[in-house]
Design a protein around this motif. Structure first.
Motif, PDB file in Angstrom:
ATOM      1  N   GLN A 115       0.827  -1.200   0.000  1.00 32.03           N
ATOM      2  CA  GLN A 115       0.000   0.000   0.000  1.00 32.03           C
ATOM      3  C   GLN A 115       0.860   1.249   0.000  1.00 32.03           C
ATOM      4  N   ASP A 116       0.443   2.211  -0.786  1.00 30.68           N
ATOM      5  CA  ASP A 116       1.084   3.522  -0.815  1.00 30.68           C
ATOM      6  C   ASP A 116      -0.038   4.541  -0.813  1.00 30.68           C
ATOM      7  N   SER A 117      -0.207   5.227   0.320  1.00 29.87           N
ATOM      8  CA  SER A 117      -1.359   6.103   0.501  1.00 29.87           C
ATOM      9  C   SER A 117      -2.609   5.241   0.370  1.00 29.87           C
ATOM     10  N   LEU A 118      -3.551   5.644  -0.490  1.00 30.82           N
ATOM     11  CA  LEU A 118      -4.776   4.865  -0.659  1.00 30.82           C
ATOM     12  C   LEU A 118      -4.763   4.095  -1.977  1.00 30.82           C
ATOM     13  N   SER A 119      -3.589   3.726  -2.416  1.00 32.93           N
ATOM     14  CA  SER A 119      -3.459   2.921  -3.626  1.00 32.93           C
ATOM     15  C   SER A 119      -2.573   1.715  -3.328  1.00 32.93           C
ATOM     16  N   VAL A 120      -2.539   0.786  -4.258  1.00 32.11           N
ATOM     17  CA  VAL A 120      -1.688  -0.401  -4.125  1.00 32.11           C
ATOM     18  C   VAL A 120      -0.674  -0.367  -5.256  1.00 32.11           C
TER      19      VAL A 120
ATOM     20  N   GLN B  57       5.813   3.256   8.390  1.00 30.69           N
ATOM     21  CA  GLN B  57       4.931   4.412   8.232  1.00 30.69           C
ATOM     22  C   GLN B  57       3.705   4.299   9.129  1.00 30.69           C
ATOM     23  N   ARG B  58       3.228   3.069   9.294  1.00 29.60           N
ATOM     24  CA  ARG B  58       2.096   2.782  10.180  1.00 29.60           C
ATOM     25  C   ARG B  58       0.979   3.822  10.017  1.00 29.60           C
ATOM     26  N   LYS B  59       0.485   3.923   8.816  1.00 29.29           N
ATOM     27  CA  LYS B  59      -0.498   4.957   8.488  1.00 29.29           C
ATOM     28  C   LYS B  59      -1.854   4.670   9.117  1.00 29.29           C
ATOM     29  N   THR B  60      -2.530   5.741   9.488  1.00 39.60           N
ATOM     30  CA  THR B  60      -3.859   5.595  10.082  1.00 39.60           C
ATOM     31  C   THR B  60      -4.898   5.311   9.005  1.00 39.60           C
ATOM     32  N   TYR B  61      -4.652   5.789   7.789  1.00 39.87           N
ATOM     33  CA  TYR B  61      -5.574   5.488   6.693  1.00 39.87           C
ATOM     34  C   TYR B  61      -5.126   4.197   6.035  1.00 39.87           C
ATOM     35  N   HIS B  62      -6.092   3.365   5.746  1.00 46.94           N
ATOM     36  CA  HIS B  62      -5.751   2.032   5.273  1.00 46.94           C
ATOM     37  C   HIS B  62      -6.847   1.521   4.351  1.00 46.94           C
ATOM     38  N   LEU B  63      -6.428   1.027   3.192  1.00 51.24           N
ATOM     39  CA  LEU B  63      -7.395   0.422   2.283  1.00 51.24           C
ATOM     40  C   LEU B  63      -7.938  -0.856   2.897  1.00 51.24           C
ATOM     41  N   THR B  64      -9.209  -1.133   2.678  1.00 54.48           N
ATOM     42  CA  THR B  64      -9.760  -2.398   3.143  1.00 54.48           C
ATOM     43  C   THR B  64      -9.119  -3.527   2.340  1.00 54.48           C
TER      44      THR B  64
END
Length: 282
Positions: A126-131, A156-163
């Motif tokens: 995952q990179d931002s909201l893309s793969v 990065q442990r991002k809070t936003y995450h794609l399902t």
């Protein structure tokens, strides 16, 4: 990164190579099956002394009246892909390390195992909201680049995450038929997983590697325990009904995952945060 690179030496030292046809890695009653490179029929020629009887081409022999043997050529390398589902719940562990760390180590171990057997390795992350994806190649440097992407994504442990569903939907657009896709996750997004797997081409084989912490399988002995993650949760394990429901939930989850993956020509496997190389039994 150094611990992931060291896994290569471990594979070499132990002689852990995939055999020509099929290798099964197992732990307990679970196993994950990788189809090995085999040989495919090329042509027939006259039988020569020393040829193996089991390779006789009986059909051509019967037609010509002279013994013929089958000639085989090696099939092309397998195409192996990995996807680690770095959802927030993967950053958890009560034994040894986090689930996210075990996921990377297990994927790296299998990556080396396949690379050393001449397979092409690729991956998704995952990179931002893309793969994003790294196309499969039989290259050591290529594999190290993939390791670096996994480490970077984990850190990065991002809070936003794609399902998981959205991630697999995007993966389906970039993975070639005939590939093997290994998905490493704790599979808490279970409800959408079966639908997500249907996005993949029928000729893509899928292996599900279930990463879990021991406390997610069995609650500890009687007492009140606090679990710290995004928020604090207190569990009272003196509640017999709660303990039974908890264990049943994990068992039911395993059953569903096995049923999902059986439809995709793959296997289901489990690894706990207490696992260590080689991760799989031989």
């Amino acid at each position: 990164m150094s611990d992931l690179i060291a896994l290569r030496a471990f594979v070499v030292k132990k002689g852990l190579y995939l055999p020509p046809k099929t290798q099964i890695y197992s732990q307990g009653n679970s196993s994950i099956k990788f189809r090995g490179r085999g040989m495919e029929f090329d042509e027939s020629r006259h039988y020569l002394p020393g040829d193996e009887i089991r390779h006789l081409d009986w059909r051509v022999t019967a037609r010509t009246g002279k013994p013929h043997t089958k000639i085989f050529r090696q099939e092309r390398e397998r195409i192996i892909y990995f996807y680690i589902d770095f959802n927030p719940s993967l950053y958890f562990g009560t034994k040894v390390t986090f689930k996210s760390v075990i996921a990377i180590q297990a994927a790296a171990f299998l990556g080396w195992l396949h690379f050393l057997n001449g397979d092409s390795i690729g991956g998704f992350w995952q990179d931002s909201l893309s793969v994003r994806n790294l196309p499969a190649k039989p290259s050591q440097n290529h594999l190290l680049v993939l390791f670096n992407h996994w480490i970077k994504t984990q850190n990065q442990r991002k809070t936003y995450h794609l399902t998981l569903e959205k991630s697999i939907e995007k993966i389906a657009r970039n993975i070639k038929p005939g590939s093997v896709l290994n998905i490493l996750s704790d599979f808490y997004q279970l409800a959408e997983l079966e639908k997500a797997l249907n996005y993949l081409n029928a000729k893509v084989s899928v292996n599900l590697i279930h990463i879990y912490d021991p406390i997610e399988k069995d609650l500890p002995q009687n007492g009140k325990y606090k679990i710290f993650q995004e928020k604090t949760l207190t569990i009272d394990t003196s509640n017999v009904s709660l303990v039974q429901k908890y264990a049943k939930f994990f068992s039911s989850k395993q059953t569903l995952l096995k049923s999902f993956v059986s439809k995709k020509g793959g296997q289901y496997f489990t690894l706990s945060t207490e696992s260590s190389p080689p991760f799989f039994n031989y």
